[in-house]
Design a protein around this motif. Structure first.
Motif, short mmCIF file in Angstrom:
data_model
loop_
_atom_site.label_atom_id
_atom_site.label_comp_id
_atom_site.label_asym_id
_atom_site.label_seq_id
_atom_site.Cartn_x
_atom_site.Cartn_y
_atom_site.Cartn_z
N VAL A 188 0.87 -1.18 0.00
CA VAL A 188 0.00 0.00 0.00
C VAL A 188 0.91 1.23 0.00
CG1 VAL A 188 -1.90 1.18 1.14
CG2 VAL A 188 -1.64 -1.31 1.40
N LEU A 189 0.61 2.16 -0.92
CA LEU A 189 1.45 3.35 -1.06
C LEU A 189 0.67 4.59 -0.62
CD1 LEU A 189 4.24 4.27 -2.35
CD2 LEU A 189 2.89 4.85 -4.38
N PHE A 190 1.31 5.41 0.21
CA PHE A 190 0.66 6.60 0.75
C PHE A 190 1.41 7.84 0.29
CE2 PHE A 190 0.01 3.02 3.55
CZ PHE A 190 -1.34 3.08 3.87
N PRO A 236 6.11 0.19 -4.42
CA PRO A 236 6.05 -1.28 -4.39
C PRO A 236 5.54 -1.86 -5.72
CG PRO A 236 4.45 -0.30 -2.85
CD PRO A 236 5.05 0.81 -3.62
N PHE A 237 5.22 -1.01 -6.68
CA PHE A 237 4.55 -1.48 -7.91
C PHE A 237 5.53 -1.63 -9.07
CE2 PHE A 237 1.44 1.36 -5.63
CZ PHE A 237 0.80 0.32 -4.96
N THR A 238 5.12 -2.42 -10.07
CA THR A 238 6.00 -2.64 -11.23
C THR A 238 5.36 -2.10 -12.50
OG1 THR A 238 5.08 -4.85 -11.42
CG2 THR A 238 7.18 -4.66 -10.27
N ALA A 239 6.21 -1.92 -13.51
CA ALA A 239 5.80 -1.31 -14.78
C ALA A 239 4.53 -1.97 -15.34
CB ALA A 239 6.94 -1.43 -15.79
N GLY A 240 3.60 -1.11 -15.77
CA GLY A 240 2.41 -1.60 -16.46
C GLY A 240 1.26 -2.04 -15.58
N GLU A 241 1.51 -2.23 -14.27
CA GLU A 241 0.42 -2.65 -13.39
C GLU A 241 -0.63 -1.55 -13.27
OE1 GLU A 241 1.40 -5.29 -9.65
OE2 GLU A 241 2.69 -3.52 -9.66
N SER A 242 -1.87 -1.97 -13.11
CA SER A 242 -2.91 -0.96 -12.85
C SER A 242 -3.03 -0.76 -11.34
CB SER A 242 -4.24 -1.43 -13.43
OG SER A 242 -5.25 -0.49 -13.10
N ILE A 243 -2.89 0.49 -10.92
CA ILE A 243 -3.06 0.80 -9.50
C ILE A 243 -4.14 1.87 -9.33
CG2 ILE A 243 -0.68 0.19 -8.94
CD1 ILE A 243 -0.04 3.22 -8.78
N SER A 264 5.81 2.69 -18.03
CA SER A 264 6.60 1.56 -18.55
C SER A 264 8.01 1.52 -17.98
CB SER A 264 6.62 1.59 -20.08
OG SER A 264 7.12 2.86 -20.48
N ASP A 265 8.50 2.66 -17.49
CA ASP A 265 9.83 2.63 -16.84
C ASP A 265 9.71 2.38 -15.33
OD1 ASP A 265 8.73 4.97 -15.98
OD2 ASP A 265 10.37 6.27 -16.62
N GLY A 266 8.50 2.04 -14.87
CA GLY A 266 8.32 1.71 -13.45
C GLY A 266 8.02 2.90 -12.56
N THR A 267 8.08 4.11 -13.12
CA THR A 267 7.76 5.28 -12.29
C THR A 267 6.23 5.42 -12.14
OG1 THR A 267 7.75 6.75 -14.21
CG2 THR A 267 9.84 6.51 -13.01
N VAL A 268 5.84 6.18 -11.12
CA VAL A 268 4.41 6.39 -10.86
C VAL A 268 4.13 7.89 -10.89
CG1 VAL A 268 2.55 6.16 -9.15
CG2 VAL A 268 4.25 4.33 -9.40
N ASP A 269 3.11 8.26 -11.65
CA ASP A 269 2.66 9.66 -11.67
C ASP A 269 1.73 9.90 -10.50
OD1 ASP A 269 3.30 11.37 -14.19
OD2 ASP A 269 3.01 9.32 -14.93
N ILE A 270 2.06 10.93 -9.72
CA ILE A 270 1.19 11.28 -8.60
C ILE A 270 0.67 12.69 -8.81
CG2 ILE A 270 1.21 11.80 -6.12
CD1 ILE A 270 2.94 9.41 -5.68
N VAL A 275 -3.97 7.40 -1.38
CA VAL A 275 -3.59 6.05 -0.96
C VAL A 275 -3.78 5.13 -2.17
CG1 VAL A 275 -4.10 4.14 0.60
CG2 VAL A 275 -4.41 6.51 1.39
N TYR A 276 -2.71 4.43 -2.58
CA TYR A 276 -2.78 3.59 -3.77
C TYR A 276 -2.60 2.12 -3.44
CZ TYR A 276 -1.53 8.11 -5.90
OH TYR A 276 -1.48 9.43 -6.27
N VAL A 277 -3.44 1.29 -4.08
CA VAL A 277 -3.23 -0.16 -4.03
C VAL A 277 -3.41 -0.71 -5.45
CG1 VAL A 277 -4.05 -0.39 -1.65
CG2 VAL A 277 -5.66 -0.69 -3.52
N ARG A 278 -2.94 -1.94 -5.68
CA ARG A 278 -3.16 -2.57 -6.99
C ARG A 278 -4.65 -2.68 -7.27
NH1 ARG A 278 0.95 -5.92 -5.21
NH2 ARG A 278 2.84 -5.21 -6.24
#
Ligand code: ABC
Ligand code: CA
Length: 458
Positions: free
Chosen positions: A387-389, A409-416, A431-437, A446-449
Motif C-alpha cells: 500500500v502506497l501513501f 512497491p509497484f511494477t511497470a504496467g500494473e494498474s493501481i 513503462s519505466d516503473g515510475t508512478v505519476d502522482i 492512498v494507492y493499491v493494486r
C-alpha cells in the motif's frame, strides 16, 4: 490481549465526561462536569464502529477529590477504590467494558501514580484521599515543578500543586502496585495509559508494569526531545510519540519541509527501543486541537494519513473527526454530542476508510515494515506492504501538484488505484516503473493494486 493484537488496533481517545450525555443539552462551562457517562458511550458504540476504531481510551475512572472545582477529567484522585459516580459508577463501568468487548473493542484505562487530588481546596489537606490520607504518603520537599530541566524537581515537586506521592516510601509503592493490579483485573481492562511518567523515578515503572497484568501500557512523556522520551520505553512498553507529534504538526499543519519527517524518524530510531510500538497522534486533550492551530481540514487529512498508516499505534482524539477546533485546555475538550454524531464529513470519512482498512489488514499491511519511498519539501511518500501513501503539506486551494516518483512497491504496467473518495481512480504504472502522482489542492492519496482494491476496502 497481546502486544501483537494491540499493534493492529486503532485507539480512540475520549474524555468520558465529553463523549455523550444521554440527557442531551449544551455544556456552558468546559471546566466543570458536562454529563457524559459510560452508558452514553455504550449507546454510541455504533458510531465507534462507523469510524472504524477498535480500542477505546477512557478518562481515569476513580472517584475524585472534590474541592472548589471538580475533576471532570479524572486526574484528581480521591477514593482510589471507588469508581467516579458522575460517569456511572462501578456498574456503569462494568457495563461499558462488557459492551465494548462484545463489539470487539478493547478498553484502555487511564491511570495516575504520581499524585492525588487536593481536598477542600487545601494544599496539605489529604483527608478525602483514600488510602493515601496521611502526609507520610507524599514527598516532603513541598515545592512546585518550575524548572522542567531539573529532573529531581520534576520527580519530587508538585505538578500544578497536586499532592506528590512518595513512591520511595515502600508502603506507598506497594499500594500503587497492588492498586494497578486490582483495577485492571476488577474491570477487565485490556490496556493502560499511564499519566505523568517522568514525574516518577523511572525504575518505579518496572514494578508497576509487571504488576498490571496487561501487556500493552502506553506512557505519557510530554516532551518533544527524543533523547529525553526514548529511554522511558525501556521501562514502559510503549510511550506516546510526542516528538513525532510536533513534527506532524509542523509539517502537515505549518507547511515546514517534509524532510523533517525523515530526520525525526532517524532520531527516533536512535533513541527508542521499539519505534513501531509508539503511539502516533495529531491532537490530544492537553493541547490546542490540530484545526485550532491550522485551520484547514485538508491539512488534518494528511496528518491523519500519517497517524493511521505511519509507524506506530494510531490514536485518534475524539472530536478531530468532527473537525472540532478548540484551543488550550479546557477549550480542546468540547462536548461531542452537539455534533449529532455525524458520519459524513471529509475528516471522518478519511479516518473511517483507513481505520476499516487497518481492521481488514489485507496482506498484513498494518504489520509490514514502514518504507520511506520518496521525499521532497512538499511531498512525503511511504509504503506499508503493497500500500502506497502520498502526503503533502501545501494545504487547500493550492492547485495541482504533479510528481513522478521512481520508488514504489509497484511494477511497470500494473494498474493501481487511488482508493480515496469520492471514487476509486485507477491508472497504469509507467513503462519505466515510475508512478505519476497528481495531488489536487493539498489532498493525500492512498494507492493499491487494482486487483487488491476490494480486499483493501472490504
Ligand atoms: C489545570 C487547568 C489548566 C491549567 C493547569 C495548570 O491546571 O485546567 O488550565 O493550565 C489534569 C487536568 C488539567 C489540569 C491538571 C492540573 O490536571 O486534565 O485540566 O490543568 O490540575 C497529564 C494529563 C493531563 C492531566 C495531568 C495531571 C497530567 O494528560 O490531562 O491534567 O494528572 C505536564 C505533565 C503532563 C501533564 C501536562 C498537563 O503537564 O508532565 O503529565 N499531562 C512542558 C513539560 C511537560 C508539561 C508541559 C505542560 O510543559 O516538559 O512535562 O506537561 O505543562 C515542548 C517541550 C515540552 C514542553 C512543551 C509545552 O513544549 O518539548 O517539554 O512540555 O516543546
Ligand atoms: Ca512526583
Amino acid at each position: 490481549v497481546s502486544i501483537e493484537e494491540w499493534r493492529k488496533r486503532t485507539i480512540y481517545q475520549v474524555l468520558t465526561d465529553r463523549f455523550n450525555n444521554l440527557n442531551g443539552g449544551w455544556c456552558t462551562d468546559l471546566s466543570q462536569y458536562c454529563g457524559g457517562t459510560y452508558d452514553g458511550i455504550i449507546s454510541r458504540i455504533d458510531y465507534l464502529q462507523d469510524l472504524g476504531v477498535d480500542a477505546l481510551w477512557i478518562s481515569p475512572v476513580i472517584d475524585q477529590a472534590e474541592d472548589s472545582s471538580y475533576g471532570y477529567h479524572g486526574y484528581w484522585a480521591g477514593d482510589w477504590y471507588d469508581i467516579n459516580w458522575h460517569f456511572g459508577g462501578d456498574d456503569g463501568l462494568k457495563r461499558l467494558v462488557t459492551a465494548c468487548h462484545s463489539a470487539d473493542i478493547l478498553v484502555m484505562v487511564d491511570v495516575v501514580a504520581n499524585h492525588s487530588g487536593n481536598c477542600n481546596g487545601g494544599r496539605y489537606d489529604y483527608s478525602c484521599v483514600s488510602p493515601f490520607s496521611d502526609s507520610s504518603s507524599y514527598h516532603s520537599d513541598d515545592c512546585d515543578i518550575e524548572d522542567w530541566s531539573n529532573q529531581y524537581e520534576v520527580e519530587h515537586c508538585r505538578l500544578s500543586g497536586l499532592p506528590d506521592l512518595n513512591q520511595e516510601n515502600e508502603s506507598v509503592q506497594d499500594e500503587l502496585y497492588n492498586w494497578i493490579n486490582w483495577i485492571v483485573s476488577e474491570y477487565d481492562f485490556d490496556g493502560v495509559r499511564i499519566d505523568t511518567v517522568p514525574e516518577v523515578r523511572a525504575d518505579f515503572w518496572d514494578g508497576y508494569v509487571s504488576s498490571s497484568g496487561v501487556s500493552f501500557l502506553i506512557g505519557e512523556v510530554f516532551n518533544g526531545d527524543p533523547a529525553y522520551v526514548g529511554p522511558y520505553q525501556d521501562h514502559v512498553p510503549s510511550v506516546f510519540n510526542y516528538p513525532m507529534y510536533y513534527t506532524i504538526r509542523d509539517v502537515y499543519g505549518g507547511g515546514s519541509s517534509c524532510w523533517n519527517i525523515n530526520s525525526r524518524r532517524s532520531q527516533i530510531y536512535e533513541n527508542f527501543a521499539d519505534p513501531s510500538l509508539l503511539g502516533l497522534f495529531a491532537s490530544n486533550h492537553d493541547n490546542p486541537r490540530f484545526l485550532h492551530d491550522y485551520d484547514d481540514p485538508q491539512r488534518l487529512r494528511n496528518a491523519m494519513v500519517y497517524v493511521l498508516a505511519g509507524e506506530g499505534v494510531p490514536v485518534v482524539y475524539y472530536g478531530d473527526e468532527q473537525e472540532f477546533a478548540g484551543g488550550s485546555d479546557p477549550y480542546c475538550r468540547e462536548c461531542l454530542w452537539p455534533s449529532g454524531f455525524d458520519t459524513s464529513g471529509d475528516v471522518f470519512t478519511t479516518i473511517s476508510l483507513l481505520a476499516h482498512a487497518r481492521q481488514k489488514n489485507y496482506d498484513n499491511w498494518v504489520l509490514s515494515d514502514f518504507v520511506e519511498r520518496y521525499v521532497l519539501d512538499n511531498l512525503y511518500v511511504f509504503s506499508r506492504g503493497d500500500v502506497l501513501f502520498a502526503t503533502t503539506n501545501v494545504g487547500d486551494n493550492s492547485g495541482t501538484e504533479h510528481f513522478v516518483i521512481d520508488n514504489s512497491p509497484f511494477t511497470a504496467g500494473e494498474s493501481i488505484c487511488d482508493v480515496f473518495y469520492p471514487s476509486t481512480d485507477c491508472f497504469d504504472v509507467n513503462s519505466d516503473g515510475t508512478v505519476d502522482i497528481w495531488l489536487l489542492n493539498g489532498e493525500p492519496k492512498v494507492y493499491v493494486r487494482e486487483s487488491d482494491v476490494n480486499n483493501f476496502l472490504g
